[in-house]
Design an enzyme around this catalytic site. Structure first.
Site, PDB file in Angstrom:
ATOM      1  N   LEU A  87      47.152  42.651  40.737  1.00 57.91           N
ATOM      2  CA  LEU A  87      47.202  42.778  39.275  1.00 57.91           C
ATOM      3  C   LEU A  87      46.461  41.603  38.676  1.00 57.91           C
ATOM      4  CD1 LEU A  87      50.985  43.361  38.428  1.00 57.91           C
ATOM      5  CD2 LEU A  87      49.086  44.824  37.760  1.00 57.91           C
ATOM      6  N   HIS A  88      45.491  41.875  37.826  1.00 56.32           N
ATOM      7  CA  HIS A  88      44.853  40.724  37.166  1.00 56.32           C
ATOM      8  C   HIS A  88      44.329  41.036  35.773  1.00 56.32           C
ATOM      9  CE1 HIS A  88      41.223  42.743  38.531  1.00 56.32           C
ATOM     10  NE2 HIS A  88      40.533  41.987  37.720  1.00 56.32           N
TER      11      HIS A  88
END
Ligand code: UD1
Length: 372
Positions: free
Chosen positions: A211-212
């Protein structure tokens, strides 16, 4: 005299796209490549480790631009790449063409510097559109394609998008996916069991999450429910979570660290890991039961590997991964994520197939056009 191709990389997803292209171009005696690293990513785990893993030579030129707001980062790359191109002109060794890959700020800024100096631009991974201009990458894709006169496309939707935008068909080349070239070349060298043991993770079955994206990680109301579902499912199927620096900062800021842990049995949980290099990460993804991600590239890698991919985005610029591949768009809907993880665990999830031309030879096709 040899033709000089400037090859620009800046951020993590660029390296695996450029590596096969450099190799394919360098097979031509009359071609010289100059590898330019903008320095958008600079931590060794986001940059140096990829050069080792991909057996890629060190950059010939490092611009060291670093992090910043979009405007500042773009401006620094623009100025620095312009300087490189002007110096090459002054030295009597002008660039024949600049090659940019993907959709990061470095891609767009380098293309702009070249186009202004009338150095032709080739864009690899052209034509992809999410039709969502709230994503910085969508702006980067549109601008880069407008500036490029050679457009190398990884899936049919890209050809169609470029046609609809009025691009002449001779400029678009459906060549397949250079990132999958790298994946297929390295897969036989991957030893998942050994990697897991080295990382202290001796599990038989697990999922992987990354997740970014700011839209998922910058608001506590979005990030917390997603991590809560993953921590809950992690009690049944351990979920390995290599954490991007941006996400790590937000987890601390929002006080969510307690969701990330190995449970008391030592075999389950939502398990935090540092960002991993290419080979270690491929060892995990290639043997995962499920991949949960907001990354662009990982949607494609999961499809090539035939592994279910729950994509934490409301849209995708890579529709072939949903229509033919293993990806499903989940948005940031925690309930839908829980339901789809249930489908995967109970064997009800769809199977996909690998898209046409994702066969490990995209870079060869691109090099053939570039050197014709
Ligand atoms: C960038 C790309 C994104 C890509 C992602 C892959 C843009 C607009 N975004 O996002 O498309 O999917 O890379 O990782 O180009 N940071 C570090 N160390 C580094 C680099 C960054 O700690 O080596 C931290 C900094 O706090 C920085 C933040 O991460 O401000 C964001 O970095 P940036 O390169 O601006 O964007 P990414 O989120 O990595």
């Amino acid at each position: 005299m040899s033709r000089v191709f400037g090859c620009v990389v800046g951020a993590r997803p660029n390296f695996m796209k450029m590596a096969p292209l450099l190799r394919a171009l360098e097979k031509n005696d009359d071609v010289r490549t100059v590898l330019i690293h903008t320095g958008q990513h600079y931590d060794s785990q986001l940059s140096d480790v990829f050069f080792e893993d991909l057996e890629m030579r060190r950059p010939d030129i490092h611009l060291g631009v670093g992090s910043g707001t979009h405007g500042r980062q773009t401006a620094l790359v623009l100025e620095a790449v312009e300087k490189v191109l002007l110096e090459a002109n002054a030295a009597g060794r002008p660039f024949h063409r600049l090659i940019v890959v993907g959709d990061v700020n470095s891609t767009m800024a380098a293309a702009l510097a070249a186009a202004k100096l009338q150095v032709p631009v080739a864009h690899v991974e052209a034509g992809l559109r999410s039709f969502d201009r709230s994503m910085p990458e969508e702006i980067n894709r549109i601008v880069t394609d407008v500036l490029a006169d050679l457009l190398f496309v990884s899936e049919p939707s890209g050809v169609e998008n470029l046609r609809r935008e009025g691009r002449p068909s001779q400029q678009s080349h459906l060549v397949g996916n250079v990132m999958i070239d790298t994946l297929l070349a390295l897969l036989p060298k991957i030893r998942p069991r050994e990697t897991l043991r080295r990382l202290g993770l001796d599990f038989d079955a697990f999922g992987v999450v990354t997740l970014h994206r700011p839209s998922n990680v910058d608001q506590p109301d979005t990030l917390a429910p997603l991590l809560e579902v993953l921590a809950e499912v992690g009690k049944t199927l351990p979920i390995l979570f290599p954490i991007h620096p941006r996400t790590q900062s937000r987890i601390w800021e929002f006080g969510l660290e307690s969701l990330l842990r190995i449970e008391g049995d030592g075999k389950s949980g939502l398990i935090p890991l540092p960002p991993l290099g290419y080979r270690d990460f491929l060892a995990l993804t290639s043997s995962a039961k499920v991949i949960i991600t907001d990354s662009g590239g990982l949607q494609e890698e999961s499809t090539a590997l035939g592994i279910p991919c729950l994509t934490l985005r409301p849209n995708t610029e890579r529709p072939v991964t949903v229509e033919e591949g293993t990806s499903t768009l989940v948005g940031n809907d925690a309930a839908a994520l829980r339901r789809l993880l249930g489908d995967v665990l109970s064997g009800r999830y769809k199977r996909g197939r690998c898209p046409e031309l994702w066969d490990g030879r995209a870079a060869e096709r691109i090099a053939a056009v570039l050197t014709a």
